[in-house]
Design an enzyme around this catalytic site. Sequence first.
Site, PDB file in Angstrom:
ATOM      1  N   ASN A 266     -97.489 -97.785 -64.514  1.00  0.00           N
ATOM      2  CA  ASN A 266     -97.043 -99.177 -64.353  1.00  0.00           C
ATOM      3  C   ASN A 266     -97.090 -99.546 -62.873  1.00  0.00           C
ATOM      4  O   ASN A 266     -96.580 -98.809 -62.041  1.00  0.00           O
ATOM      5  CB  ASN A 266     -95.603 -99.305 -64.897  1.00  0.00           C
ATOM      6  CG  ASN A 266     -95.094-100.726 -64.868  1.00  0.00           C
ATOM      7  OD1 ASN A 266     -95.808-101.650 -64.475  1.00  0.00           O
ATOM      8  ND2 ASN A 266     -93.858-100.911 -65.280  1.00  0.00           N
TER       9      ASN A 266
ATOM     10  N   SER B  82     -93.109-100.660 -61.736  1.00  0.00           N
ATOM     11  CA  SER B  82     -92.138 -99.930 -62.555  1.00  0.00           C
ATOM     12  C   SER B  82     -90.754 -99.953 -61.913  1.00  0.00           C
ATOM     13  O   SER B  82     -90.600 -99.714 -60.716  1.00  0.00           O
ATOM     14  CB  SER B  82     -92.601 -98.475 -62.715  1.00  0.00           C
ATOM     15  OG  SER B  82     -91.635 -97.724 -63.425  1.00  0.00           O
ATOM     16  N   SER B  83     -89.733-100.252 -62.721  1.00  0.00           N
ATOM     17  CA  SER B  83     -88.350-100.197 -62.231  1.00  0.00           C
ATOM     18  C   SER B  83     -87.955 -98.737 -62.065  1.00  0.00           C
ATOM     19  O   SER B  83     -87.993 -97.970 -63.027  1.00  0.00           O
ATOM     20  CB  SER B  83     -87.399-100.878 -63.232  1.00  0.00           C
ATOM     21  OG  SER B  83     -87.643-102.245 -63.300  1.00  0.00           O
TER      22      SER B  83
ATOM     23  N   GLU C 129     -89.564 -91.210 -70.086  1.00  0.00           N
ATOM     24  CA  GLU C 129     -90.654 -90.669 -69.277  1.00  0.00           C
ATOM     25  C   GLU C 129     -90.990 -89.240 -69.684  1.00  0.00           C
ATOM     26  O   GLU C 129     -90.098 -88.393 -69.854  1.00  0.00           O
ATOM     27  CB  GLU C 129     -90.285 -90.694 -67.786  1.00  0.00           C
ATOM     28  CG  GLU C 129     -90.149 -92.108 -67.235  1.00  0.00           C
ATOM     29  CD  GLU C 129     -89.880 -92.143 -65.745  1.00  0.00           C
ATOM     30  OE1 GLU C 129     -90.070 -93.226 -65.165  1.00  0.00           O
ATOM     31  OE2 GLU C 129     -89.493 -91.097 -65.183  1.00  0.00           O
TER      32      GLU C 129
ATOM     33  N   GLY D  43     -87.695 -96.757 -68.483  1.00  0.00           N
ATOM     34  CA  GLY D  43     -88.153 -96.330 -69.796  1.00  0.00           C
ATOM     35  C   GLY D  43     -88.198 -94.822 -69.931  1.00  0.00           C
ATOM     36  O   GLY D  43     -88.101 -94.071 -68.950  1.00  0.00           O
TER      37      GLY D  43
ATOM     38  N   THR E 133     -89.212-104.826 -67.733  1.00  0.00           N
ATOM     39  CA  THR E 133     -88.768-105.634 -66.594  1.00  0.00           C
ATOM     40  C   THR E 133     -89.239-107.071 -66.727  1.00  0.00           C
ATOM     41  O   THR E 133     -88.484-108.020 -66.463  1.00  0.00           O
ATOM     42  CB  THR E 133     -89.294-105.028 -65.279  1.00  0.00           C
ATOM     43  OG1 THR E 133     -88.743-103.722 -65.124  1.00  0.00           O
ATOM     44  CG2 THR E 133     -88.900-105.878 -64.088  1.00  0.00           C
TER      45      THR E 133
ATOM     46  N   SER F  25     -91.962 -96.387 -69.989  1.00  0.00           N
ATOM     47  CA  SER F  25     -92.296 -96.940 -68.689  1.00  0.00           C
ATOM     48  C   SER F  25     -93.652 -97.629 -68.778  1.00  0.00           C
ATOM     49  O   SER F  25     -94.629 -97.052 -69.257  1.00  0.00           O
ATOM     50  CB  SER F  25     -92.348 -95.820 -67.647  1.00  0.00           C
ATOM     51  OG  SER F  25     -92.717 -96.346 -66.391  1.00  0.00           O
ATOM     52  N   GLY F  26     -93.706 -98.884 -68.333  1.00  0.00           N
ATOM     53  CA  GLY F  26     -94.953 -99.646 -68.380  1.00  0.00           C
ATOM     54  C   GLY F  26     -95.127-100.458 -69.652  1.00  0.00           C
ATOM     55  O   GLY F  26     -96.174-101.083 -69.850  1.00  0.00           O
TER      56      GLY F  26
END
Length: 1082
Positions: free
Chosen positions: A162, A165-166, A397, A395, A113, A108-109
């Site tokens: 992020n 973040s999605s 985590e 992502g 995306t 994540s981050g």
Amino acid sequence: MAFQWSSKNQAQNGVEDMVLLSKVTDDQITDNLKKRFMTDLMYTYIGSSLVVFNPYKKLGYFTEKEIDIYHGSAAYENPPHIYALADKMFQSMVTDEENQCVIISGESGAGKTESAKLIMNYIAAVSGKGGSMNTLVENIKQIILESNPLLESFGNAKTLRNNNSSRFGKYFEINFSRGGAPVGGKISNFLLEKSRVVGPGVGERNFHIFYQITMATTGQLKENLGMTDPNYFHYLNASREYKADGIDDKQEFEDMKRAMEVCNISKQDQSSIFEILAGILHLGNVDFTEEGNNAAIADAQTLEFPAYLLGVDSKLLEGKLLSRLMTTGGFGRRSSEYNVPLNAQQAQGTRDALAKALYSRLFDWIIAAVNSALATVSAGASKQSLCLGVLDIFGFEIFEKNGFEQFCINYVNERLQQIFIELTLKSEQEEYMREGIQWTPIEYFNNKVVVDLIESKRPPGVMAILDDVCFTMHAVAEGADQTFVQKLDGAVSQNRHYQGMQQHFVIKHYAGDVTYDCAGFTEANKDTLFKDLVQLMKSTNKPFIRNLFPEEYEDNDRKRPTTVSFKIRNQCQELVETLMKCTPSYVRCIKPNETKRSHDWDARRVEHQVRYLNLKENIKVRRAGFCYRNTFQKFLKRFAILTPETFPAWSGNPHDGIKLIMNSVNMDAKEWQLGAAKVFIKSPESLFLLEEQRDRKYHSYAIVIQRAYRRWKSRKYFLEMRKKAAEVVYGKKERKRFSVNREFLGDYLGYLSNSILKALVGKNEKVFFADFVQKYDRKFKPTQREFIITENSIFIIGVEKQASGPNKGKMLKVVKRKIEFNEIGSVSLSTKNDDFFVVHIPKEYDNVLENLFKTELITVLSEKYELHLKRPLKIDFVDSIKYSVKKTTWQAGGFQELKFIADSTAKQPLIKHSGKTTEIRVAPGMPKDSRPNASTLMQRETRRPQAQSSAPANRFANAAQAASKFTPPAAAAATSSLAQSGRAASNNAVRAGGSPPSSNSGSAANLANAAAAKRKPPPVPPAKKLPTCRALYDYDATEADELSFKAGDTITIINSDDPGWWTGNLNGKRGLFPMNYVEKLA
């Protein structure tokens, strides 16, 4: 200065493809990545895979220029870029007719995306226009691109890692025609993080849309929704974070509303959506107190606004929040229903469950609306078979507290890692063994054992045990989590990737060990909403909300309840099956730090990601393996054009056909091998050699076809253009003799085959006129420039010495000036027989130019100007033209003047510059009312190849060069007639020099011959005096049957019937020459 991002300095910038590293170790990989990160080079290759860093700042190589550079180029022709990977996918889909997908993975981050958006933007930019379905294609592209801000608003949030973040996963499939035009699409979504709606963590934000409606709504809408500052709402103030760096909530709200319009979401549905969002926020402000053991509403007034927005009775809402409808019996027995009071904690849980259900169902509706918009637009398209998919999923985590949602997210990432291992490490090595290719196996960690630990049914894995507990304890919440942990320990405790701990358990994922807190696992896994909450929503007076709750409950329903883990496991399996049907590409995203700052390098964090992404093993397989493999038939189909024996199709032994192709490019035998059914090529350089030769072949054939087609297509256009040209100057300007009837060509620079000009103007720009011009400065000193007219601009291109960069000191072509049509005020010409014109730019400075084909130039400019701006171009014909000059550091601006004077003694224009006035004397030309001859308008459009003359030294250098390229329309006819007359003469000569006819001659004939021999010949008639002409300019012949001459030479005219090319004699040599280069002598 342009951002210099292309560099080959490996010591400073690292290698662009890590397959080329001298040593393959984790340290070497990390060091190479650090060099590239610190020099803002965010992309690195591992063969065909792309490694990406989040740079945490905007970089300058994502413009239309880069799109033009990478479109259609070879993979290693330019520096690593996500556009190169996207272009390879798109071109492979179109040429090989194989479905493509890109799998974007990372923490994540890490930039997943953003990478997905860049790929989508590139595909939309380079995909086909659709021909007759152009409007349909553009509408689909618009929905594909505009849906992104809509989905980001509802599906993205700021997290600690992020800012955008999605919080859901999506797989975007775009359908294409075989010509590469998008004709449809579909979005599949996975695992929206519903818990964020009611409880974002400290320092994080809820979904972006909540801050947009609280901060961006105004006027009546704001009043109707009861919106105020976000800190008023409990669901937003719990995290104490309201802003996100780099995100403008007000602007994104406008972008989101525009996206709704594009996706055909009606105004009424938009209002319903905003009401639900506001209702969720107001519902979160309903608080509870404890009265005895039962919950009570702390402030009854807080119920009114959510009840109003959701369209339900406030008393009914209160009852459903404070009690739960319980059913006993059932399953064939008599059942009873009871309202069971809830305590404050349970009431809060009920409130949150309703908020999460509303939001998740609204999100699913929005996804369906986008898909519906795509389906509606593409309804008229034919059935397609090509697809390109982009997977953008949450992502991996690892938080301080990891719950059920992190467990599901990490499971999906584990499955994606398995796909990567299966296709890049495992299957590739197995294929070499199967095909009989010499190979030394490379060891790697296969995470299938972790995937089985989670999803296996026999023996039961974590998900199977969790589902079983949820089913057996469906109506019981208390103690279910503890039961789950106990059963889990009993079933999988022997697995070395599992570790049990009282209320927690640890799974050793490919990306690291994650400790999961079991509290709430079983409740989160139950995918059911309390029956009474569904009944509450069905009682609403708002049809939109009612349609979000279509459930119908049956008391005797024995069907096993569906769980979240069951759904995500099935979704994941469907996704894997979809991806396995495509040719995959990989983007491996790496997060360089936790501070979200550029050039901040956390070596330990990066090295950890390098290890769990298996980059070292991937590099080793690529170094030792083959970069290309394909079946014999597909290889022969693709490269058959390289040899005449294999093109258009090879019918012999495939091995022999492949050897012919390889030998045609002199490929080293060590660079390729033949397996049982496939051909393998080792290095990218060898593959590029084949691709380059293939491109050259196709390019050479394509040019021939294109030229023939354009010639045929343009014939009518240029005839019409010449008629328009006559109207533009008719009665306003004297005409030149050669220009009245000459044929228009448009391109006098060979633009189509000039890669330098194409790069400067733009690869996708359409050019309608291109020629040399003379540009005059304030002292009226001429400089040659290239003048190009496109659909909306004028380009003036010149040569400039480079002051810096890799080409320092070199003379290179540059765009000296680009003039948009909307910047042009007017164009001025004189009424005399000259070639000057002035382009007036009111807000800047004017250009004084000279061009031999100025009538065609002005006609094309006026037509394109009017087509683009929907208004006519102002053209002035005056003999006194005032123009503005450029202001420089050392010289002021101001105005100067051109004065044109008729002078019958001036064979050529005579220029006299004095101060701010330039006097130009011009000989009289043809009358202003001259028109093209009717016969020449319909003449056959055949012409000689363009001539190339040496550059004249006088001020007419440009005119001579341009005219040398101009080839009148009857040239081919002249050549043909000349050839025919030559052949006839040759045949007559043969007959004259051959034997007489075979016949018996009588004596009378012999006597007549003898008498004729004694007779004296008559006197020779005087030679016929032929007309002559004098050359005005130099001309260098480009064909064997042409004459070369210098200005001033006298040429004898043998035939002047052709209006374009005359036949003449110079110094005993006979040949063709252009009539517009000479003047007849009396």
